[in-house]
Design an enzyme around this catalytic site. Structure first.
Site, PDB file in Angstrom:
ATOM      1  N   GLU A 220       0.829  -1.215   0.000  1.00  0.00           N
ATOM      2  CA  GLU A 220       0.000   0.000   0.000  1.00  0.00           C
ATOM      3  C   GLU A 220       0.858   1.258   0.000  1.00  0.00           C
ATOM      4  OE1 GLU A 220      -2.961  -0.034  -0.710  1.00  0.00           O
ATOM      5  OE2 GLU A 220      -3.608  -2.079  -0.271  1.00  0.00           O
TER       6      GLU A 220
ATOM      7  N   TYR B 224      -6.163   6.661   3.750  1.00  0.00           N
ATOM      8  CA  TYR B 224      -6.187   5.554   2.792  1.00  0.00           C
ATOM      9  C   TYR B 224      -5.446   4.321   3.313  1.00  0.00           C
ATOM     10  CZ  TYR B 224      -5.130   2.358  -0.812  1.00  0.00           C
ATOM     11  OH  TYR B 224      -4.995   1.177  -1.484  1.00  0.00           O
TER      12      TYR B 224
ATOM     13  N   ASP C 278      -9.269   5.818  -2.420  1.00  0.00           N
ATOM     14  CA  ASP C 278      -8.205   6.303  -3.293  1.00  0.00           C
ATOM     15  C   ASP C 278      -8.839   7.006  -4.496  1.00  0.00           C
ATOM     16  OD1 ASP C 278      -9.272   4.248  -4.720  1.00  0.00           O
ATOM     17  OD2 ASP C 278      -7.349   3.471  -5.413  1.00  0.00           O
TER      18      ASP C 278
END
Length: 339
Positions: A37, A120, A138
């Site tokens: 991520e 996020y 996102d």
DNA sequence: GAGACGTGGAT
DNA sequence: TATCCAAGTCT
């Protein structure tokens, strides 16, 4: 809002049969999911894959990365951009290592305190690794949601992103991680910016923009600002031992990366000699020019070769230059004199 | 809230 | 060529 159960079922069913095979989908290790991520911020999947593979091979455990040399990490990250990401990630895993016995916290409030963990990443890791019912919003998700609801608010505003995140969190089913990934996957592969594939969209019947033929009107974003243009002279300062002067960037932009001496175009050779505390021989050979574009600025660079007999602690053998972490801008320049 | 922060690919 | 966009976060 649309029918939640129908929407979720359509989306999850579509995801199970259409999801791409990606390396970070082969693990349940929260550290590796987190690493992926971090790499995926503002970076396309196709770009991330080789970096992710390299990192999980070189740093298979959270503690391997926590204990790694920062410059080695930066070298491995070279070319991926946004170099603060890896510094922040190392700081975060160091904290996890010492404070949480090297186990990624599965309590959202503790995880969100870690460096580099924003709305996020926090939502993505906590939902994918631990199945917590948090949204992972996102750019894909903002586009999908704005089209579904014909939401004309400016999605670049943090307040709007927060509102959309809260709305999604009322929809999240038990399979929180899959739901978040399904929403992102839909945006990345089907509900794309320029050529959305509405005819094959699994949630077409729930999409307000599709029914009113206004898909291309969403998402609404304010226009990007014009990039600031900057001009520099860059100097390859060589000595009689085949070494070149190279120092670590201390400014925020490209911090930690190595760069050749770089000066505003109006800086005189005398000023440069004074700044570097060495004397330079003429002539000043023009090696070429390069343009480099960042997110927020453009560099126009002219490269020159200069010679010196003065000693300096920052000389690096030409053959070892490529072992140091360098930005693309500096690599392009170095290619002018050394292929 | 607005600007800083990389790089590469698509149109 | 110019612009946008890509699994955003920090200050």
């Amino acid at each position: 809002m649309f029918k939640k159960n129908d929407f979720n079922n359509n989306l999850l069913e579509w995801y199970q049969s259409n999801k791409r095979s990606l390396p970070w989908r082969e693990t349940t290790d929260p550290y590796k999911i987190w690493l992926s991520e971090v790499m995926l911020q503002q970076t396309q999947v196709i770009t991330v894959i080789p970096y992710y593979k390299k990192f999980i091979t070189k740093y298979p455990l959270l503690t391997d990365l926590a204990d790694a040399d920062e410059e080695a990490l930066l070298k491995d990250w070279e070319g991926l951009g946004y170099y603060n990401r890896i510094r922040n990630f190392q700081a975060a895993v160091k904290e996890v290592s010492s404070k949480y016995d090297a186990k990624v916290p599965d309590q959202p409030d503790k995880f969100f305190e870690l460096k580099g963990v924003g709305p996020y990443i926090g939502g993505a890791v906590q939902s994918i690794a631990f199945n917590h019912a948090l949204a992972a919003v996102d750019g894909n998700v903002l586009r999908v949601m704005s089209r579904l609801n014909q939401d004309a608010r400016d999605v670049t505003k943090a307040s709007v992103q927060k509102s959309i995140k809260e709305e999604i969190e009322t929809l999240i089913p038990l399979e929180a991680g899959d739901f978040n990934q399904a929403l992102m996957e839909l945006g990345a592969t089907t509900c794309t910016p320029r050529a959305p594939k509405c005819v094959i969209c699994p949630v077409q019947e729930h999409c307000e923009a599709y029914s009113s033929h206004s898909v291309f009107d969403f998402p609404v974003k304010k226009k990007a600002k014009r990039k600031k243009e900057e001009s520099y002279n860059i100097f390859f300062i060589l000595n009689d031992k085949n070494e070149v002067l190279l120092s670590k960037q201390e400014d925020n932009l490209l911090k930690g990366m190595y760069e050749f001496p770089k000066y505003d175009v109006d800086t005189s050779i005398e000023n440069i000699e004074e700044d570097l505390n060495l004397s330079l021989d003429q002539p000043n050979i023009h090696a070429g020019s390069e343009k480099h574009v960042f997110t927020h600025k453009v560099w126009y660079m002219e490269a020159y070769i200069l010679y010196t007999f003065s000693p300096h602690e920052n000389f690096v053998p030409l053959k070892q230059v490529r072992e140091l972490p360098m930005s693309k801008a500096m690599q392009k320049l170095f290619n002018l004199i050394e292929v």
